[in-house]
Write a protein that holds these residues in place. Structure first.
Motif, PDB file in Angstrom:
ATOM      1  N   ALA A  25     -12.246   8.358  -1.378  1.00  0.00           N
ATOM      2  CA  ALA A  25     -11.807   9.687  -0.945  1.00  0.00           C
ATOM      3  C   ALA A  25     -10.289   9.824  -0.969  1.00  0.00           C
ATOM      4  CB  ALA A  25     -12.352   9.981   0.450  1.00  0.00           C
ATOM      5  N   ARG A  26      -9.564   8.786  -0.554  1.00  0.00           N
ATOM      6  CA  ARG A  26      -8.107   8.902  -0.487  1.00  0.00           C
ATOM      7  C   ARG A  26      -7.424   8.455  -1.776  1.00  0.00           C
ATOM      8  NH1 ARG A  26      -7.982   4.369   4.163  1.00  0.00           N
ATOM      9  NH2 ARG A  26      -8.329   2.548   2.853  1.00  0.00           N
ATOM     10  N   GLY A  27      -8.139   7.701  -2.627  1.00  0.00           N
ATOM     11  CA  GLY A  27      -7.591   7.318  -3.924  1.00  0.00           C
ATOM     12  C   GLY A  27      -6.842   6.010  -3.941  1.00  0.00           C
ATOM     13  N   TYR A  28      -6.838   5.271  -2.858  1.00  0.00           N
ATOM     14  CA  TYR A  28      -6.199   3.957  -2.818  1.00  0.00           C
ATOM     15  C   TYR A  28      -6.858   3.107  -1.743  1.00  0.00           C
ATOM     16  CZ  TYR A  28      -3.633   6.145   1.066  1.00  0.00           C
ATOM     17  OH  TYR A  28      -3.298   6.812   2.223  1.00  0.00           O
ATOM     18  N   ALA A  29      -6.625   1.797  -1.831  1.00  0.00           N
ATOM     19  CA  ALA A  29      -7.224   0.851  -0.888  1.00  0.00           C
ATOM     20  C   ALA A  29      -6.158   0.259   0.015  1.00  0.00           C
ATOM     21  CB  ALA A  29      -7.944  -0.260  -1.645  1.00  0.00           C
ATOM     22  N   LEU A  30      -6.604  -0.168   1.192  1.00  0.00           N
ATOM     23  CA  LEU A  30      -5.713  -0.811   2.151  1.00  0.00           C
ATOM     24  C   LEU A  30      -6.284  -2.149   2.583  1.00  0.00           C
ATOM     25  CD1 LEU A  30      -4.902   2.231   4.472  1.00  0.00           C
ATOM     26  CD2 LEU A  30      -3.466   1.303   2.635  1.00  0.00           C
ATOM     27  N   ASP A  31      -5.393  -3.063   2.873  1.00  0.00           N
ATOM     28  CA  ASP A  31      -5.745  -4.362   3.467  1.00  0.00           C
ATOM     29  C   ASP A  31      -4.911  -4.486   4.737  1.00  0.00           C
ATOM     30  OD1 ASP A  31      -5.754  -7.003   4.295  1.00  0.00           O
ATOM     31  OD2 ASP A  31      -5.064  -7.833   2.398  1.00  0.00           O
ATOM     32  N   ASP A  32      -5.578  -4.353   5.877  1.00  0.00           N
ATOM     33  CA  ASP A  32      -4.901  -4.379   7.171  1.00  0.00           C
ATOM     34  C   ASP A  32      -5.007  -5.787   7.763  1.00  0.00           C
ATOM     35  OD1 ASP A  32      -3.692  -3.801   9.546  1.00  0.00           O
ATOM     36  OD2 ASP A  32      -5.316  -2.545  10.332  1.00  0.00           O
ATOM     37  N   GLU A  33      -4.244  -6.714   7.194  1.00  0.00           N
ATOM     38  CA  GLU A  33      -4.258  -8.120   7.613  1.00  0.00           C
ATOM     39  C   GLU A  33      -5.678  -8.701   7.562  1.00  0.00           C
ATOM     40  OE1 GLU A  33      -1.676  -9.226  10.920  1.00  0.00           O
ATOM     41  OE2 GLU A  33      -1.016  -7.126  11.041  1.00  0.00           O
ATOM     42  N   GLU A  34      -6.428  -8.333   6.523  1.00  0.00           N
ATOM     43  CA  GLU A  34      -7.820  -8.759   6.390  1.00  0.00           C
ATOM     44  C   GLU A  34      -7.978 -10.017   5.542  1.00  0.00           C
ATOM     45  OE1 GLU A  34     -10.183  -5.243   5.207  1.00  0.00           O
ATOM     46  OE2 GLU A  34      -8.421  -4.120   5.896  1.00  0.00           O
ATOM     47  N   SER A  35      -6.965 -10.330   4.744  1.00  0.00           N
ATOM     48  CA  SER A  35      -7.027 -11.531   3.920  1.00  0.00           C
ATOM     49  C   SER A  35      -6.119 -12.627   4.447  1.00  0.00           C
ATOM     50  CB  SER A  35      -6.643 -11.198   2.471  1.00  0.00           C
ATOM     51  OG  SER A  35      -6.711 -12.335   1.646  1.00  0.00           O
ATOM     52  N   GLU A  36      -4.933 -12.224   4.908  1.00  0.00           N
ATOM     53  CA  GLU A  36      -3.980 -13.169   5.486  1.00  0.00           C
ATOM     54  C   GLU A  36      -3.375 -12.552   6.749  1.00  0.00           C
ATOM     55  OE1 GLU A  36      -1.149 -15.247   2.915  1.00  0.00           O
ATOM     56  OE2 GLU A  36      -1.999 -14.104   1.245  1.00  0.00           O
ATOM     57  N   PRO A  37      -3.301 -13.288   7.837  1.00  0.00           N
ATOM     58  CA  PRO A  37      -2.640 -12.764   9.034  1.00  0.00           C
ATOM     59  C   PRO A  37      -1.182 -12.427   8.733  1.00  0.00           C
ATOM     60  CG  PRO A  37      -3.882 -14.755   9.543  1.00  0.00           C
ATOM     61  CD  PRO A  37      -3.852 -14.637   8.054  1.00  0.00           C
ATOM     62  N   GLY A  38      -0.763 -11.266   9.184  1.00  0.00           N
ATOM     63  CA  GLY A  38       0.626 -10.873   9.005  1.00  0.00           C
ATOM     64  C   GLY A  38       0.943 -10.228   7.675  1.00  0.00           C
ATOM     65  N   ILE A  39      -0.045 -10.081   6.797  1.00  0.00           N
ATOM     66  CA  ILE A  39       0.164  -9.482   5.476  1.00  0.00           C
ATOM     67  C   ILE A  39      -0.738  -8.261   5.333  1.00  0.00           C
ATOM     68  CG2 ILE A  39       0.052  -9.811   2.976  1.00  0.00           C
ATOM     69  CD1 ILE A  39       2.208 -11.487   4.309  1.00  0.00           C
ATOM     70  N   ASN A  40      -0.150  -7.112   5.023  1.00  0.00           N
ATOM     71  CA  ASN A  40      -0.950  -5.930   4.726  1.00  0.00           C
ATOM     72  C   ASN A  40      -0.676  -5.471   3.297  1.00  0.00           C
ATOM     73  OD1 ASN A  40       1.515  -4.446   4.905  1.00  0.00           O
ATOM     74  ND2 ASN A  40       1.211  -4.219   7.111  1.00  0.00           N
ATOM     75  N   CYS A  41      -1.474  -4.517   2.830  1.00  0.00           N
ATOM     76  CA  CYS A  41      -1.452  -4.232   1.391  1.00  0.00           C
ATOM     77  C   CYS A  41      -1.893  -2.806   1.098  1.00  0.00           C
ATOM     78  CB  CYS A  41      -2.377  -5.232   0.701  1.00  0.00           C
ATOM     79  SG  CYS A  41      -2.509  -5.019  -1.067  1.00  0.00           S
ATOM     80  N   LEU A  42      -1.274  -2.220   0.091  1.00  0.00           N
ATOM     81  CA  LEU A  42      -1.657  -0.934  -0.484  1.00  0.00           C
ATOM     82  C   LEU A  42      -1.963  -1.171  -1.957  1.00  0.00           C
ATOM     83  CD1 LEU A  42      -1.621   2.309  -0.510  1.00  0.00           C
ATOM     84  CD2 LEU A  42       0.775   2.056  -1.192  1.00  0.00           C
ATOM     85  N   ALA A  43      -3.116  -0.672  -2.453  1.00  0.00           N
ATOM     86  CA  ALA A  43      -3.523  -0.982  -3.829  1.00  0.00           C
ATOM     87  C   ALA A  43      -4.126   0.235  -4.522  1.00  0.00           C
ATOM     88  CB  ALA A  43      -4.529  -2.131  -3.836  1.00  0.00           C
ATOM     89  N   PHE A  44      -3.856   0.323  -5.821  1.00  0.00           N
ATOM     90  CA  PHE A  44      -4.411   1.371  -6.674  1.00  0.00           C
ATOM     91  C   PHE A  44      -5.163   0.730  -7.844  1.00  0.00           C
ATOM     92  CE2 PHE A  44      -1.092   3.746  -4.580  1.00  0.00           C
ATOM     93  CZ  PHE A  44      -1.603   5.037  -4.480  1.00  0.00           C
ATOM     94  N   ALA A  45      -6.355   1.250  -8.119  1.00  0.00           N
ATOM     95  CA  ALA A  45      -7.069   0.841  -9.324  1.00  0.00           C
ATOM     96  C   ALA A  45      -6.399   1.472 -10.540  1.00  0.00           C
ATOM     97  CB  ALA A  45      -8.527   1.276  -9.249  1.00  0.00           C
ATOM     98  N   LEU A  46      -6.390   0.742 -11.656  1.00  0.00           N
ATOM     99  CA  LEU A  46      -5.783   1.221 -12.899  1.00  0.00           C
ATOM    100  C   LEU A  46      -6.857   1.395 -13.967  1.00  0.00           C
ATOM    101  CD1 LEU A  46      -2.561  -0.969 -13.244  1.00  0.00           C
ATOM    102  CD2 LEU A  46      -2.838   1.237 -12.092  1.00  0.00           C
ATOM    103  N   TYR A  47      -6.929   2.591 -14.516  1.00  0.00           N
ATOM    104  CA  TYR A  47      -7.890   2.885 -15.569  1.00  0.00           C
ATOM    105  C   TYR A  47      -7.162   2.820 -16.913  1.00  0.00           C
ATOM    106  CZ  TYR A  47     -11.001   4.239 -11.818  1.00  0.00           C
ATOM    107  OH  TYR A  47     -11.787   4.224 -10.693  1.00  0.00           O
ATOM    108  N   LEU A  48      -6.963   1.608 -17.391  1.00  0.00           N
ATOM    109  CA  LEU A  48      -6.181   1.387 -18.605  1.00  0.00           C
ATOM    110  C   LEU A  48      -7.023   1.463 -19.868  1.00  0.00           C
ATOM    111  CD1 LEU A  48      -4.039  -1.638 -17.352  1.00  0.00           C
ATOM    112  CD2 LEU A  48      -3.330   0.761 -17.509  1.00  0.00           C
ATOM    113  N   ASP A  49      -8.331   1.194 -19.748  1.00  0.00           N
ATOM    114  CA  ASP A  49      -9.183   1.093 -20.933  1.00  0.00           C
ATOM    115  C   ASP A  49     -10.094   2.299 -21.102  1.00  0.00           C
ATOM    116  OD1 ASP A  49      -8.083  -1.404 -21.331  1.00  0.00           O
ATOM    117  OD2 ASP A  49      -9.664  -2.434 -20.251  1.00  0.00           O
ATOM    118  N   GLU A  50     -10.771   2.703 -20.045  1.00  0.00           N
ATOM    119  CA  GLU A  50     -11.730   3.794 -20.116  1.00  0.00           C
ATOM    120  C   GLU A  50     -11.740   4.521 -18.785  1.00  0.00           C
ATOM    121  OE1 GLU A  50     -15.948   2.375 -19.889  1.00  0.00           O
ATOM    122  OE2 GLU A  50     -15.024   0.466 -20.405  1.00  0.00           O
TER     123      GLU A  50
END
Length: 245
Positions: free
Chosen positions: A178-203
Motif C-alpha cells: 500500500a505504501r510502496g516501500y518496506a521497513l525494517d524496525d530493528e527486526e534483523s539486527e538490534p540498533g539497525i533500521n531500514c527503508l527499502a524499495f523493490a526495483l522493477y528492472l526487467d519486467e
C-alpha cells in the motif's frame, strides 16, 4: 527517428504512415524519411499491407543487452548516492527462496557501522527491508504467505521485533504494498533500521531486486527514513527510470 521508434512501440500490430505522422505531428514526408532509415537498419519493418512495426534487429539488441546486464553495477551509483545522502549503508539484494542475497553494498565515507550484511552474504527475507520489499510483490495474499511459512518456516526470530507469525507477516506485506516501500524496525539486527524499495528492472510484474538504506537507529531514526521515503524514490528513479512501482 527516436520519436518514430517510440511510436512504433505503441503499435505492436503495426501502424500506417498517415496515422504515425499525425501522432508525431510531423509532415508525412518527414515521418516517411525517419521510417525509411529505421527500416534500412532493421529497427522497423514495412509489411505488404503498408503498415510499419518494430523490427527484429531492435529486439535482438534489447535481448543482447539484457543478457549482459550487470544489475549490481547498474545500481551502484544509486547506492553511492544514498550512502552520501544519509551517511548510512546502502544495499542491493535479490530474492533467493526464503533469503535475500546481497549483491552490492556501499558504506559511507565516514561514520559507517559494520553490519552482518556482506556482498554474497544472505539474510532471511522476512525480517529485512529488502526481503520484505520483494516478498510483498511475490506473496500477494494470505494463502501465498501461509504456503511460504509452511515451506520455509518456522521463521527465525533475529530480534525481539522480528515478525515470525504468518498473519502478522501477511499484514506487514499488505502495508508494504500500500505504501510502496518496506521497513525494517530493528527486526534483523538490534540498533539497525531500514527503508527499502523493490526495483522493477526487467519486467513490470516481478521485481529484479531491492535497494535499501540501512541506518543506525540512534543516529537516523526510522521516522527520519520514512520522512525521506519520497526523496529516496525520486533519487532512485532519477538514475534508473521509473522502476520502483
Amino acid at each position: 527517428m527516436l520519436a518514430a521508434l517510440r511510436c512504433l512501440a505503441e503499435h505492436p500490430k503495426g501502424v500506417a504512415l498517415d496515422q504515425l505522422a499525425r501522432e508525431l505531428e510531423l509532415p508525412k514526408s518527414s515521418a516517411h524519411r525517419a521510417l525509411a532509415t529505421l527500416c534500412r537498419n532493421g529497427f522497423a519493418d514495412h509489411d505488404e499491407g503498408g503498415d510499419y512495426r518494430l523490427g527484429l534487429e531492435l529486439v535482438r539488441l534489447v535481448f543482447a543487452f539484457h543478457r549482459q546486464l550487470d544489475r549490481p553495477r547498474l545500481v551502484e551509483p544509486v547506492l553511492a548516492a544514498l550512502a552520501e545522502r544519509f551517511g548510512e549503508t546502502a544495499h542491493y539484494a535479490e530474492l533467493d527462496g526464503a533469503e535475500v542475497v546481497y549483491l552490492a553494498k556501499v558504506t559511507p565515507g565516514t561514520g559507517g557501522v559494520q553490519m552482518t550484511s556482506q556482498v554474497g552474504g544472505r539474510n532471511p527475507a522476512h525480517c529485512t527491508g529488502v526481503g520484505k520489499a520483494l516478498l510483498a510483490a511475490v506473496l500477494q495474499d494470505r494463502e501465498a504467505v501461509d504456503a511460504f511459512v509452511a515451506d520455509c518456516g518456522p521463521l527465525v526470530r533475529r530480534t525481539e521485533r522480528t515478525i515470525v507469525d504468518a498473519a502478522a507477516l501477511d499484514a506487514e506485506l499488505e502495508t508494504t504494498r500500500a505504501r510502496g516501500y518496506a521497513l525494517d524496525d530493528e527486526e534483523s539486527e538490534p540498533g539497525i533500521n531500514c527503508l527499502a524499495f523493490a526495483l522493477y528492472l526487467d519486467e513490470p510484474g516481478r521485481p529484479a531486486g531491492a535497494v535499501s538504506v540501512a541506518a543506525v537507529a540512534q543516529r537516523t531514526p526510522l521516522a527520519d527514513l520514512v520522512a525521506a521515503a519520497e526523496d529516496v524514490r525520486q533519487l532512485i528513479e532519477a538514475r534508473l527510470g521509473t522502476v520502483t512501482r
